[in-house]
Design a protein around this motif. Structure first.
Motif: not given
Length: 306
Positions: A10, A79, A106, A109
């Motif tokens: 991350r 993030t 988050w 992703l």
């Protein structure tokens, strides 16, 4: 192959900051990768709005603008992560992934080894959006992005390149953000396949707007070690593997040519929190997933961790 550690790499960034100088410092196939010239646009309903902004967290959490014309502001923290899922082909796997991500903060992703065919997009039950790019004839390789519902309206477009490469562009201020998700060939492949992959990746980088904040991340199947911190100063930090292999050197050459740094090698974390791969016998552990950012924007990285 060894087991994959169920952790994401991350990267938390602020899109408005510039670069500060650092203190120191690739599954078997015989099919050539194909390139798609298609672009997957964001298909959110026109004029859609949101009733409230996403929750803001202390100590560098997530803050996102909302609304149909929303964009990520320079003051916002986002993030970005990368995860080798090993497969999302079976029924229920996508639901498992989104449930697992509820444990983390988050925004977007990047996914490797999705093993979905073709390319396209889909929306999860929670409202998150998945963009994916895979092979046309096989459930093999596959890359994609899982975009949090709070920033779906910032997606300007997503371009599938091959079963190993996909890019997405986010509307942000003062600079837009382009993220490239990569899944590099393993050591089972010969050097020609590795060079083919990097040539294709370089074409993607060359087509990225120069002013964009560029993030290149994914499973590189490469080892970068502490020796690289001494020999490739400014490209790699000291928090990595013990040594560098041949594929790691190729990654460092690519990073140097494009003025990129391996951001998650600068984070001060113990070794067990950096490993993303275990050998079958459990005796060897490596970090093979990396997040690369342009040098000029490295000061905008708050923290990079596994």
């Amino acid at each position: 192959m060894g087991g994959r550690v169920p952790r994401t790499q991350r990267l938390r960034v602020r899109p408005g900051e510039g670069w500060a100088p650092p203190g120191c410092t690739l599954p078997k196939t015989h099919h050539a990768m194909t390139t798609h010239n298609h672009t997957i646009p964001d298909r959110s309903p026109p004029g859609s709005t949101r009733t409230a902004p996403s929750a803001g967290h202390q100590d560098g959490g997530v803050k996102c603008a909302t609304g149909a014309s929303s964009k990520i502001r320079g003051r916002d923290n986002i993030t970005i992560g990368t995860w080798n899922t090993r497969t999302l082909r079976a029924a229920g796997k996508l639901q498992e992934l989104t449930h697992e991500m509820d444990r983390y903060r988050w925004n977007i992703l990047g996914l490797c080894e999705m093993r979905w065919k073709n390319f396209g997009e889909t929306t999860t039950e929670e409202g998150h959006k998945v963009f994916f790019s895979g092979k046309e004839d096989k459930h093999e390789h596959g890359v994609g992005f899982l975009v949090h519902k709070d920033i779906v309206n910032t997606v300007m477009g997503c371009r599938p390149v091959s079963s190993r490469l996909i890019t997405i562009r986010l509307r942000a201020a003062p600079f837009n953000i382009t993220i490239v998700q990569a899944y590099a060939p393993t050591s089972d492949y010969d050097d020609n396949k590795i060079e083919e992959f990097y040539d294709q990746l370089q074409n993607v980088i060359d087509q990225t707007p120069k002013k964009d904040i560029l993030v290149v991340q994914g499973d590189w199947n490469a080892k970068v070690g502490r020796d690289a911190c001494r020999n490739w100063q400014g490209i790699c930090g000291p928090f990595c593997n013990d040594d560098t292999n041949e594929r790691g050197l190729r990654l460092l050459e690519f990073a140097t040519f494009n003025d990129l740094v391996l951001a998650n090698t600068f984070g001060h974390h113990k070794a067990s929190r950096r490993w993303t791969w275990h050998s079958p016998n459990g005796q060897h552990h490596n970090q093979i997933d990396y997040i690369l950012v342009r040098k000029r924007f490295r000061s905008g990285v708050n923290i990079a961790r596994t």
